[in-house]
Design an enzyme around this catalytic site. Structure first.
Site, PDB file in Angstrom:
ATOM      1  N   HIS A 199     -30.430  14.014  -0.195  1.00  0.00           N
ATOM      2  CA  HIS A 199     -29.385  13.712  -1.182  1.00  0.00           C
ATOM      3  C   HIS A 199     -28.301  12.787  -0.625  1.00  0.00           C
ATOM      4  O   HIS A 199     -27.102  13.073  -0.691  1.00  0.00           O
ATOM      5  CB  HIS A 199     -28.736  14.999  -1.690  1.00  0.00           C
ATOM      6  N   ASP A 252     -10.322  -6.117 -19.240  1.00  0.00           N
ATOM      7  CA  ASP A 252     -10.397  -7.119 -20.311  1.00  0.00           C
ATOM      8  C   ASP A 252      -9.050  -7.204 -21.018  1.00  0.00           C
ATOM      9  O   ASP A 252      -8.629  -6.260 -21.677  1.00  0.00           O
ATOM     10  CB  ASP A 252     -11.511  -6.711 -21.287  1.00  0.00           C
ATOM     11  N   HIS A 296       0.832  -1.206   0.000  1.00  0.00           N
ATOM     12  CA  HIS A 296       0.000   0.000   0.000  1.00  0.00           C
ATOM     13  C   HIS A 296       0.868   1.258   0.000  1.00  0.00           C
ATOM     14  O   HIS A 296       0.426   2.326  -0.442  1.00  0.00           O
ATOM     15  CB  HIS A 296      -0.913  -0.011   1.223  1.00  0.00           C
ATOM     16  N   LYS A 323     -31.976   4.636   0.826  1.00  0.00           N
ATOM     17  CA  LYS A 323     -31.970   6.100   0.766  1.00  0.00           C
ATOM     18  C   LYS A 323     -33.315   6.676   1.197  1.00  0.00           C
ATOM     19  O   LYS A 323     -33.374   7.700   1.897  1.00  0.00           O
ATOM     20  CB  LYS A 323     -31.628   6.566  -0.652  1.00  0.00           C
TER      21      LYS A 323
END
Length: 469
Positions: free
Chosen positions: A285, A417, A183, A276
């Site tokens: 929001h 991919d 990390h 929500k």
């Protein structure tokens, strides 16, 4: 053909080193910033991509592996820092500046392996959503090669590799790509960009293209864009060296992966929208990230309470939720989105267990996470305000229950991919909780968890029942 160290699930076919395809003929040192130094004591990160592509052992070893090596070597022309080593002083008296050093000839470890069981069952089981032993998944991810101690005129330093890769064949059914990295060298965005670059170059090379210079995922290395007027780099290095032994004990105790299981839960758009709506009258929001993290936090608190794990609902037990915020666009001035390294801010928020497990628990969690985000983003003194005291805050939370999240729904992990099709599955196996977008349905999320079996059983029941109510 030999078994991989520590398990009988895969046989190692080859263990090689991959260098940049062009001879860089340079020695380059990239100093660590305070963003990087913060992670010095953190365990390495591991993830695995599964690809369902029928291929024989011959096709795998003679076509797919050589192509992956070629595209990796081309990628490392740009990401050559991953071939290098961390240089970390062992004491404050040393003169060495923490850095990543690349020397001509440095390379990345690449293990080529084959699943030793029934390939179809192995691929289906290990890439599935149901709980399976983490130890089985770790068989698909290499260990980082051991570091060494080096002594010079400047002092004693630890010299440590930063990236290792493993490609594992499931004969006639597909393969996996396992990644382990430090990390200290790269945050989630940098690793995401590395994978995007590797897979993009691979796909282009498959159709004969060789122009990679315009990829938007190529790394930006200029460290001068990270300002440190308060000397946080020196503060973080001092604190990291001071706390190293303590960190190692804590992580060793909390991170025994061999005793854990991993499972993936899918939350669809309707379920997320429903969460929500539960708090729409209290907090307008609410983002998907806040709603999902708040729900997981409450479920984990309820699971621990049900199991009696150190959390007594009647006591004044504090539980922390930890998440990272990408600071690239929020620094003053903003830095490039392809900046290589770490540029994330750690965010903490806390509630008492009793505030999480009651009827108002989800609403309480949403408000707390949202408040921390708002305070971080809207701070008039900038997002770095108070970061120089981050280790003091860590000390203050010592002994408290902590739970965090890795990954982001903003990263399209399933776009990785190599040219043979997108991944069947993407999994993070180094973190207790990781977020990713869904493979097949836009707006859905995949939530990966690594818990003990008892925790997973309790959590699964609470998580699924909560979404039904």
């Amino acid at each position: 053909m030999t078994n991989a160290p520590g398990n009988n699930m895969v046989d190692v076919l080859d263990h090689c080193r991959v260098s940049p395809s062009l001879d860089l003929s340079v020695t380059k040192t990239l100093p660590l910033t305070f963003f990087d130094i913060f992670w010095l004591n953190w365990p390495s990160l591991s993830r695995v991509y599964f690809y369902e592509i029928p291929c024989s052992t011959t096709e795998f070893t003679q076509t797919i592996v050589p192509h992956l090596k070629k595209s990796l070597a081309s990628t490392l022309e740009h990401y050559y820092r991953f071939c290098g080593n961390l240089l970390i002083p062992t004491t404050l008296s040393d003169n060495t500046i923490p850095a990543i050093r690349y020397l001509d000839g440095d390379s990345v470890s690449l293990v080529i392996a084959e699943f030793s069981g029934v390939a179809s069952e192995g691929l289906t089981n290990l890439s599935g959503n149901d709980a399976r032993d983490v130890e089985e998944l770790l068989a698909l991810v290499p260990e980082l090669p051991r570091g060494s101690t080096d002594t010079s005129e400047d002092g004693t330093v630890m010299v440590s590799p930063v990236l290792a890769l493993q490609v594992t064949l499931f004969r006639d059914h597909g393969f996996s790509v396992g990644i382990r990295n430090s990390h200290v060298v790269a945050d989630g965005k940098s690793m995401y960009n590395f994978i995007r670059t590797w897979t993009s170059i691979s796909a282009k090379q498959l159709i004969g293209e060789d122009d990679f210079k315009n990829l938007d995922s190529l790394p930006f290395y200029d460290r001068s864009v990270i300002k440190d007027p308060n000397g946080m780099g020196s503060i973080f290095l001092r604190e990291s060296l001071r706390m190293a032994e303590e960190y190692q004990k804590d992580f060793a105790h909390a991170g025994d992966k061999k005793k854990m299981v991993q499972a993936t839960f899918v939350m669809n758009r309707a379920q997320i929208h429903g969460l929500k709506n539960l708090v729409s009258g209290q907090v307008p929001h609410v983002s998907t990230f806040v709603a999902v993290c708040a729900y997981v936090w409450t479920c984990m608190a309820k699971a621990r309470a049900a199991l009696g794990q150190e959390t007594n609902v009647e006591a004044e037990v504090v539980e922390n939720f930890v998440f990272a915020m990408d600071a690239r666009a929020r620094l003053d001035p903003p830095i490039a989105s392809n900046y290589f390294g770490n540029a994330v801010l750690g965010c903490w928020t806390s509630l008492k267990t009793i505030q999480l497990v009651g009827e108002e628990g989800f609403g309480n969690a949403v408000k707390k996470i949202r408040t921390v985000l708002d305070e971080q983003i809207n701070n008039e003194e900038g997002v770095l305000k108070g970061m120089d005291t981050v280790f003091d805050r860590i000390e203050a939370r010592k002994g408290q229950m902590s739970f965090g999240v890795a990954g982001s729904p903003k990263f399209d992990y399933y776009s990785a991919d190599f040219g043979w099709g997108k991944p069947k599955k993407y999994k993070v196996i180094s973190e207790k909780f990781a977020l990713a977008g869904s493979r097949d349905s836009e707006g859905d999320l995949e939530l990966g968890f690594c818990f003990s079996k008892d925790e997973m059983d309790a959590f699964t029941t609470i998580f699924t029942q909560g979404l039904l109510n």
